[in-house]
Structures are given as structure tokens and as C-alpha cells.
Design a protein around this motif. Structure first.
Motif, short mmCIF file in Angstrom:
data_model
loop_
_atom_site.label_atom_id
_atom_site.label_comp_id
_atom_site.label_asym_id
_atom_site.label_seq_id
_atom_site.Cartn_x
_atom_site.Cartn_y
_atom_site.Cartn_z
N ARG A 220 0.83 -1.21 0.00
CA ARG A 220 0.00 0.00 0.00
C ARG A 220 0.86 1.26 0.00
O ARG A 220 0.57 2.22 -0.70
CB ARG A 220 -0.92 -0.03 1.21
CG ARG A 220 -1.90 1.08 1.24
CD ARG A 220 -2.89 0.89 2.34
NE ARG A 220 -3.80 2.02 2.36
CZ ARG A 220 -4.76 2.16 3.20
NH1 ARG A 220 -4.98 1.24 4.11
NH2 ARG A 220 -5.54 3.21 3.16
N THR A 221 1.94 1.25 0.78
CA THR A 221 2.85 2.40 0.81
C THR A 221 3.50 2.61 -0.55
O THR A 221 3.61 3.75 -1.03
CB THR A 221 3.93 2.19 1.89
OG1 THR A 221 3.28 1.95 3.14
CG2 THR A 221 4.83 3.39 2.02
N ARG B 255 -1.53 15.81 -5.99
CA ARG B 255 -1.13 14.70 -5.10
C ARG B 255 -2.19 14.39 -4.07
O ARG B 255 -2.46 13.23 -3.77
CB ARG B 255 0.19 15.02 -4.41
CG ARG B 255 1.36 14.80 -5.31
CD ARG B 255 2.65 14.92 -4.56
NE ARG B 255 3.74 14.67 -5.51
CZ ARG B 255 4.99 14.55 -5.16
NH1 ARG B 255 5.33 14.70 -3.90
NH2 ARG B 255 5.91 14.33 -6.06
N GLY B 256 -2.79 15.41 -3.50
CA GLY B 256 -3.83 15.19 -2.49
C GLY B 256 -5.04 14.48 -3.07
O GLY B 256 -5.60 13.56 -2.47
N ILE C 59 1.66 6.51 -7.00
CA ILE C 59 0.57 7.38 -7.47
C ILE C 59 0.97 8.83 -7.32
O ILE C 59 0.76 9.66 -8.22
CB ILE C 59 -0.73 7.07 -6.71
CG1 ILE C 59 -1.29 5.73 -7.16
CG2 ILE C 59 -1.76 8.18 -6.90
CD1 ILE C 59 -2.41 5.21 -6.29
N GLN C 60 1.58 9.19 -6.19
CA GLN C 60 1.98 10.58 -5.97
C GLN C 60 3.07 11.01 -6.94
O GLN C 60 3.11 12.18 -7.33
CB GLN C 60 2.45 10.77 -4.53
CG GLN C 60 1.34 10.71 -3.53
CD GLN C 60 1.83 10.79 -2.10
OE1 GLN C 60 3.00 10.60 -1.82
NE2 GLN C 60 0.90 11.06 -1.18
N THR D 209 -4.03 10.82 -3.86
CA THR D 209 -3.92 10.02 -2.64
C THR D 209 -5.30 9.74 -2.05
O THR D 209 -5.60 8.61 -1.64
CB THR D 209 -3.04 10.75 -1.60
OG1 THR D 209 -1.77 11.01 -2.19
CG2 THR D 209 -2.84 9.91 -0.36
N ILE E 107 0.94 4.17 -2.94
CA ILE E 107 0.69 5.60 -2.69
C ILE E 107 1.85 6.44 -3.21
O ILE E 107 1.63 7.48 -3.86
CB ILE E 107 0.44 5.84 -1.19
CG1 ILE E 107 -0.91 5.27 -0.79
CG2 ILE E 107 0.50 7.33 -0.85
CD1 ILE E 107 -1.22 5.35 0.69
N VAL E 108 3.08 6.02 -2.96
CA VAL E 108 4.24 6.77 -3.46
C VAL E 108 4.25 6.77 -4.98
O VAL E 108 4.51 7.79 -5.62
CB VAL E 108 5.55 6.20 -2.88
CG1 VAL E 108 6.76 6.81 -3.55
CG2 VAL E 108 5.61 6.44 -1.38
N ASN F 211 -7.15 7.13 -4.10
CA ASN F 211 -6.62 5.79 -3.82
C ASN F 211 -7.17 5.26 -2.49
O ASN F 211 -7.61 4.11 -2.40
CB ASN F 211 -5.10 5.82 -3.79
CG ASN F 211 -4.51 4.46 -3.51
OD1 ASN F 211 -5.02 3.44 -3.94
ND2 ASN F 211 -3.43 4.44 -2.75
N MET F 212 -7.17 6.09 -1.47
CA MET F 212 -7.66 5.66 -0.16
C MET F 212 -9.17 5.39 -0.20
O MET F 212 -9.64 4.43 0.42
CB MET F 212 -7.33 6.70 0.90
CG MET F 212 -5.83 6.86 1.11
SD MET F 212 -5.46 8.13 2.29
CE MET F 212 -5.07 7.11 3.68
#
Length: 109
Positions: A14-15, A30-31, A21-22, A34, A18-19, A37-38
Motif C-alpha cells: 500500500r505504501t 497529489r492530495g 501514485i503521488q 492520494t 501511494i508513493v 486511492n484511499m
């Protein structure tokens, strides 16, 4: 044990997701990326829990029908301490075994 390993693997992945995707979007987005995705992760968890809960209910009802065609409200009976203590030991074992078997078989659905 298998759920633990899958949970650890997905948690670590998951980490990385996220990285990744960002890094693939502009700084200003980015916000949003993120959060999207969440949100999809939470939505997927919700749908998975509902699906497996439905499978559990179907398996439990099929186990407990036993050809009688009666539908028993087993979970509520097992969770109510007063009603649970009123069951004979043989029936209580049958109900708890049915719940355990349904939980186990819904994992391998």
C-alpha cells in the motif's frame, strides 16, 4: 496464518502504491490522487466484507436447514446469553460447529 501474511504483504504494498501514485501526478494533484486511492481502498474493503458476509450467511443457513426447510435466527440466539444458556448442549454444539464450519468454508469460497 494466511490472512496475516496477506495483510502484511498488502500493507507493505500500500505504501509503494501511494508513493507511485503521488509520483505519477503533478504536485497540485497529489492530495486528490492520494485521497482517490484511499477511497477506492475503503470501498473495496466494504464490498469485500459485504460479499463474504453474504457467503457466510448462505453457508450457515444451508448447514442448519438440514432438510427441514426451517430458517433459524442462529447468530442472534448464540449472542444472547439468556437464550444461549437455554439450549441443550447437543444443540449448542451443533450451532457453534455450524458457525465455525461456515466461517471456515467462506474463507475458501
Amino acid at each position: 496464518m494466511g490472512s496475516l501474511l496477506i495483510g502484511i504483504g498488502m500493507g507493505l504494498a500500500r505504501t509503494v502504491f501511494i508513493v507511485g501514485i503521488q509520483n505519477s501526478v503533478d504536485w497540485k494533484m497529489r492530495g486528490v490522487a492520494t485521497a482517490s486511492n484511499m477511497f477506492m481502498n475503503i470501498l473495496g474493503n466494504t464490498m469485500g466484507a459485504a460479499l463474504l458476509g453474504g457467503v457466510l450467511n448462505i453457508k450457515l443457513v444451508n448447514y442448519l436447514k438440514g432438510g427441514t426447510g426451517e430458517h433459524l435466527d442462529v447468530i442472534n440466539l448464540l449472542l444472547d446469553p439468556t437464550k444461549r444458556s437455554a439450549f441443550p448442549q447437543g444443540e449448542l454444539k451443533l450451532l457453534t460447529d455450524g458457525l465455525a464450519l461456515s466461517l471456515l468454508s467462506s474463507v475458501f469460497f
